[in-house]
Design an enzyme around this catalytic site. Structure first.
Site, PDB file in Angstrom:
ATOM      1  N   HIS A  58     -10.327   4.156 -23.145  1.00 26.07           N
ATOM      2  CA  HIS A  58      -9.557   4.905 -22.096  1.00 26.07           C
ATOM      3  C   HIS A  58      -9.469   6.106 -22.330  1.00 26.07           C
ATOM      4  O   HIS A  58      -8.540   6.840 -22.947  1.00 26.07           O
ATOM      5  CB  HIS A  58      -7.783   4.430 -22.164  1.00 26.07           C
ATOM      6  CG  HIS A  58      -7.018   3.919 -20.947  1.00 26.07           C
ATOM      7  ND1 HIS A  58      -6.029   4.256 -20.600  1.00 26.07           N
ATOM      8  CD2 HIS A  58      -6.742   5.871 -20.069  1.00 26.07           C
ATOM      9  CE1 HIS A  58      -5.268   4.436 -19.401  1.00 26.07           C
ATOM     10  NE2 HIS A  58      -6.299   5.889 -19.274  1.00 26.07           N
ATOM     11  N   LEU A  61     -13.705  11.675 -18.594  1.00 25.78           N
ATOM     12  CA  LEU A  61     -14.006  12.346 -19.131  1.00 25.78           C
ATOM     13  C   LEU A  61     -14.581  13.634 -17.921  1.00 25.78           C
ATOM     14  O   LEU A  61     -15.351  14.622 -18.425  1.00 25.78           O
ATOM     15  CB  LEU A  61     -15.447  11.946 -18.974  1.00 25.78           C
ATOM     16  CG  LEU A  61     -15.737  11.189 -20.710  1.00 25.78           C
ATOM     17  CD1 LEU A  61     -16.976  10.507 -21.251  1.00 25.78           C
ATOM     18  CD2 LEU A  61     -15.468  11.829 -21.619  1.00 25.78           C
ATOM     19  N   ARG A  62     -14.315  13.245 -16.517  1.00 26.58           N
ATOM     20  CA  ARG A  62     -13.752  15.137 -15.714  1.00 26.58           C
ATOM     21  C   ARG A  62     -14.578  14.466 -15.033  1.00 26.58           C
ATOM     22  O   ARG A  62     -14.911  15.406 -13.755  1.00 26.58           O
ATOM     23  CB  ARG A  62     -12.978  15.495 -16.227  1.00 26.58           C
ATOM     24  CG  ARG A  62     -11.142  15.520 -16.716  1.00 26.58           C
ATOM     25  CD  ARG A  62     -10.789  14.869 -16.263  1.00 26.58           C
ATOM     26  NE  ARG A  62      -9.364  15.413 -16.496  1.00 26.58           N
ATOM     27  CZ  ARG A  62      -8.051  14.316 -16.368  1.00 26.58           C
ATOM     28  NH1 ARG A  62      -9.065  13.386 -15.569  1.00 26.58           N
ATOM     29  NH2 ARG A  62      -7.301  14.524 -17.304  1.00 26.58           N
ATOM     30  N   ASP A 149      -6.635   3.701 -12.604  1.00 25.32           N
ATOM     31  CA  ASP A 149      -5.671   4.366 -13.874  1.00 25.32           C
ATOM     32  C   ASP A 149      -5.234   5.290 -12.866  1.00 25.32           C
ATOM     33  O   ASP A 149      -5.821   6.511 -11.939  1.00 25.32           O
ATOM     34  CB  ASP A 149      -7.070   4.575 -14.490  1.00 25.32           C
ATOM     35  CG  ASP A 149      -6.005   5.411 -15.718  1.00 25.32           C
ATOM     36  OD1 ASP A 149      -5.408   4.994 -16.461  1.00 25.32           O
ATOM     37  OD2 ASP A 149      -6.103   6.714 -16.709  1.00 25.32           O
ATOM     38  N   HIS A 176      -2.905   0.281 -14.658  1.00 23.25           N
ATOM     39  CA  HIS A 176      -2.050   1.816 -15.223  1.00 23.25           C
ATOM     40  C   HIS A 176      -0.942   0.898 -14.325  1.00 23.25           C
ATOM     41  O   HIS A 176      -0.309   0.731 -12.683  1.00 23.25           O
ATOM     42  CB  HIS A 176      -2.187   2.560 -14.343  1.00 23.25           C
ATOM     43  CG  HIS A 176      -1.692   3.557 -13.848  1.00 23.25           C
ATOM     44  ND1 HIS A 176      -1.524   5.071 -14.739  1.00 23.25           N
ATOM     45  CD2 HIS A 176      -0.440   4.415 -13.654  1.00 23.25           C
ATOM     46  CE1 HIS A 176       0.080   5.669 -14.822  1.00 23.25           C
ATOM     47  NE2 HIS A 176       0.431   5.611 -14.198  1.00 23.25           N
ATOM     48  N   HIS A 232      -2.161   1.852 -21.611  1.00 25.21           N
ATOM     49  CA  HIS A 232      -1.501   2.890 -23.035  1.00 25.21           C
ATOM     50  C   HIS A 232       0.556   2.052 -22.423  1.00 25.21           C
ATOM     51  O   HIS A 232       1.321   2.388 -21.623  1.00 25.21           O
ATOM     52  CB  HIS A 232      -1.389   4.168 -21.863  1.00 25.21           C
ATOM     53  CG  HIS A 232      -1.129   4.227 -20.595  1.00 25.21           C
ATOM     54  ND1 HIS A 232      -0.352   2.999 -19.548  1.00 25.21           N
ATOM     55  CD2 HIS A 232      -2.168   4.948 -19.755  1.00 25.21           C
ATOM     56  CE1 HIS A 232      -0.992   4.239 -18.293  1.00 25.21           C
ATOM     57  NE2 HIS A 232      -1.769   5.227 -18.968  1.00 25.21           N
ATOM     58  N   ASN A 278       1.397  10.190 -19.157  1.00 25.85           N
ATOM     59  CA  ASN A 278       2.216   9.521 -18.514  1.00 25.85           C
ATOM     60  C   ASN A 278       1.352   8.445 -19.068  1.00 25.85           C
ATOM     61  O   ASN A 278       0.480   8.376 -18.851  1.00 25.85           O
ATOM     62  CB  ASN A 278       1.787  10.024 -17.036  1.00 25.85           C
ATOM     63  CG  ASN A 278       2.543   8.715 -15.906  1.00 25.85           C
ATOM     64  OD1 ASN A 278       3.870   7.482 -16.079  1.00 25.85           O
ATOM     65  ND2 ASN A 278       2.600   8.297 -14.699  1.00 25.85           N
ATOM     66  N   ASP A 305      -6.265   7.400 -24.485  1.00 24.44           N
ATOM     67  CA  ASP A 305      -5.988   7.989 -22.845  1.00 24.44           C
ATOM     68  C   ASP A 305      -6.216   9.624 -23.011  1.00 24.44           C
ATOM     69  O   ASP A 305      -5.151   9.976 -22.436  1.00 24.44           O
ATOM     70  CB  ASP A 305      -4.474   7.638 -22.132  1.00 24.44           C
ATOM     71  CG  ASP A 305      -4.842   8.212 -20.508  1.00 24.44           C
ATOM     72  OD1 ASP A 305      -5.258   7.817 -20.494  1.00 24.44           O
ATOM     73  OD2 ASP A 305      -2.902   7.763 -20.426  1.00 24.44           O
ATOM     74  N   GLY A 324      -0.901  14.355 -18.906  1.00 24.73           N
ATOM     75  CA  GLY A 324      -2.053  14.512 -19.693  1.00 24.73           C
ATOM     76  C   GLY A 324      -2.055  15.074 -21.418  1.00 24.73           C
ATOM     77  O   GLY A 324      -1.462  16.531 -21.398  1.00 24.73           O
TER      78      GLY A 324
END
Length: 425
Positions: A58, A61-62, A149, A176, A232, A278, A305, A324
């Site tokens: 999890h 990497l955007r 997610d 999620h 998570h 979160n 995460d 985050g």
């Protein structure tokens, strides 16, 4: 190229044993005592632990779409520095990977810039909107599983249809769990009724918003036969539900983050975005339940995460910062220092939760340190204590609750397919 690691304590899934490890090219050529190999580069590994490379189920990497926060290059460099050789990238991207055309930019970036193995998730629904299934049949050949997610699928009938389709293509759902109807309007992502929330006048999130959806999806997994992985997990009720589901033979796994294992809402020391994520930091009872779930096998993996944001996006305290924190570079050191050193969690169990067990969630064979196997491992220094300094991170993100803490268990070297992808210093 030959490289000889002398005198390491080698972990092969169950126990540690002192031995030498010889690497030739991409593979392990030999293991044993007093190996000699003239001409090989010798790495003095006495006192260090050599174990299979870590797997993180999890990470964010955007790229594509949010490169100001992170890129494939910076995120995988951070992964390598944390001892991870495989990371599973969440699909909160632009475009969202809901069909092959939208997945292609991410695959291209991975091929060009990744220094570790990246497995991208596909989305469960088109645009992560929760109302139209993604193109599972085509995407299944490129992804380990599917997730929306950040947004739990709210409609039960839609989730049933999604799980049936994912099961049919042999993949799993990474969910999620969050019932949006149970989140207060205008609420802040902090544990409801905690001392911190009351002090600042925040209406926070209850644990019910997580475990209610976990309860529903566990039931649907048993009904459809779809493998369900709960992302998570953070509440005592969620861990109890997963434990019961496993006892009944349901195809359910779960992960927990280092920050939810090592911090409660009572540990928030400042109104800072570095403590905002979160799910939020939960109660001490939830933390105790998470640790117990590690010990009894309910938890299948420790996952970070890892969720980097820009400095501006994390500068607004709890009221105005995005959710985050980053975690790839500190994950093992944090768990080792917080749980292994005090004697709460055996070292072997911690290593399993970073190596063999997450690979099991992916349906992959365990990575072994043995002749003929891929040279995919990390060398760990369990004795040297170092300060966690976010400004020294490889990731673009700096927000972490572990900032300025002294930790042990840092990676010295990370190797993937025989190539050194990280070396300390």
């Amino acid at each position: 190229m030959k490289r000889l690691y002398k005198g390491a304590r080698v972990f092969n899934g169950h126990q540690l044993a002192a031995m030498d490890v010889l690497v030739e090219g991409e593979r392990i050529a030999k293991t044993g005592e007093a190996i000699a190999c003239p001409g090989a580069e010798v790495v003095a590994a006495e006192g260090l632990v050599l174990c299979p490379g870590f797997t993180d189920l999890h990470v964010h990497l955007r790229q594509p779409g949010f490169e100001a926060k992170e890129t494939i290059a910076t995120g995988t460099a951070a992964a390598a520095a944390g001892g991870f050789t495989t990371v599973c990238a969440m699909p909160n991207l632009a475009p969202t990977p809901d069909d092959l055309q939208n997945l292609a930019p991410q695959l291209q970036a991975i091929g060009q810039d990744a220094v570790v193995r990246v497995l991208p998730y596909g989305t469960l629904t088109v645009g992560q909107k929760g109302d139209c299934p993604a193109d599972f049949a085509v995407l299944a050949g490129f992804v380990p599983g599917f997730s929306d997610d950040g947004r739990g699928v709210q409609d039960e009938e839609m989730m049933r249809r999604l799980m049936q389709a994912v099961a049919a293509c042999g993949r799993f759902v990474a969910q999620h769990c969050e019932v949006e109807a149970l989140l207060p309007a205008g609420g802040v992502c902090v544990q409801a009724q905690s001392a911190f929330a009351r002090h600042h006048g925040f209406e926070g999130y209850t644990g019910e918003s997580e475990w209610k959806m976990a309860e529903r999806d566990i039931r649907l997994a048993a009904e459809t036969g779809c493998r369900l992985h709960i992302c998570h997990a953070s509440t005592k009720e969620t861990f109890a539900l997963v434990r019961a589901a496993k006892q009944q033979g349901a195809p359910v796994t779960c992960e927990v983050t280092p920050h939810n294992l090592l911090f409660s809402c009572d540990d928030i020391t400042e109104n800072s975005g570095r403590f905002k994520m979160n799910p939020p930091l939960r109660t001490k009872q939830d933390v105790q339940a998470a640790v117990q779930a590690l010990l009894d096998g309910t938890v299948d993996a420790i996952a970070t995460d890892h969720a980097p944001h820009t400095a501006k996006e994390k500068a607004g305290g709890f009221a105005h910062s995005l959710n985050g924190v980053v975690g790839l570079e500190t994950a093992f050191a944090a768990v080792y220092t917080g749980l292994v050193v005090p004697g709460t969690l055996p070292l072997e169990s911690a290593l399993q939760l970073f190596t063999w067990r997450p690979r099991g969630v992916l349906g992959e064979n365990p990575q072994r340190i043995a002749p003929g196997e891929a040279a995919d491992f990390v060398l760990l220094d369990l004795t040297t204590e170092r300060l966690c300094e976010p400004e020294q991170f490889y990731t673009k993100g700096r927000a972490t609750p572990f900032a300025m803490r002294r930790l042990r268990g840092w990676p010295v070297e990370t190797v993937l397919d025989g190539k050194v992808v990280y070396r300390r210093g």
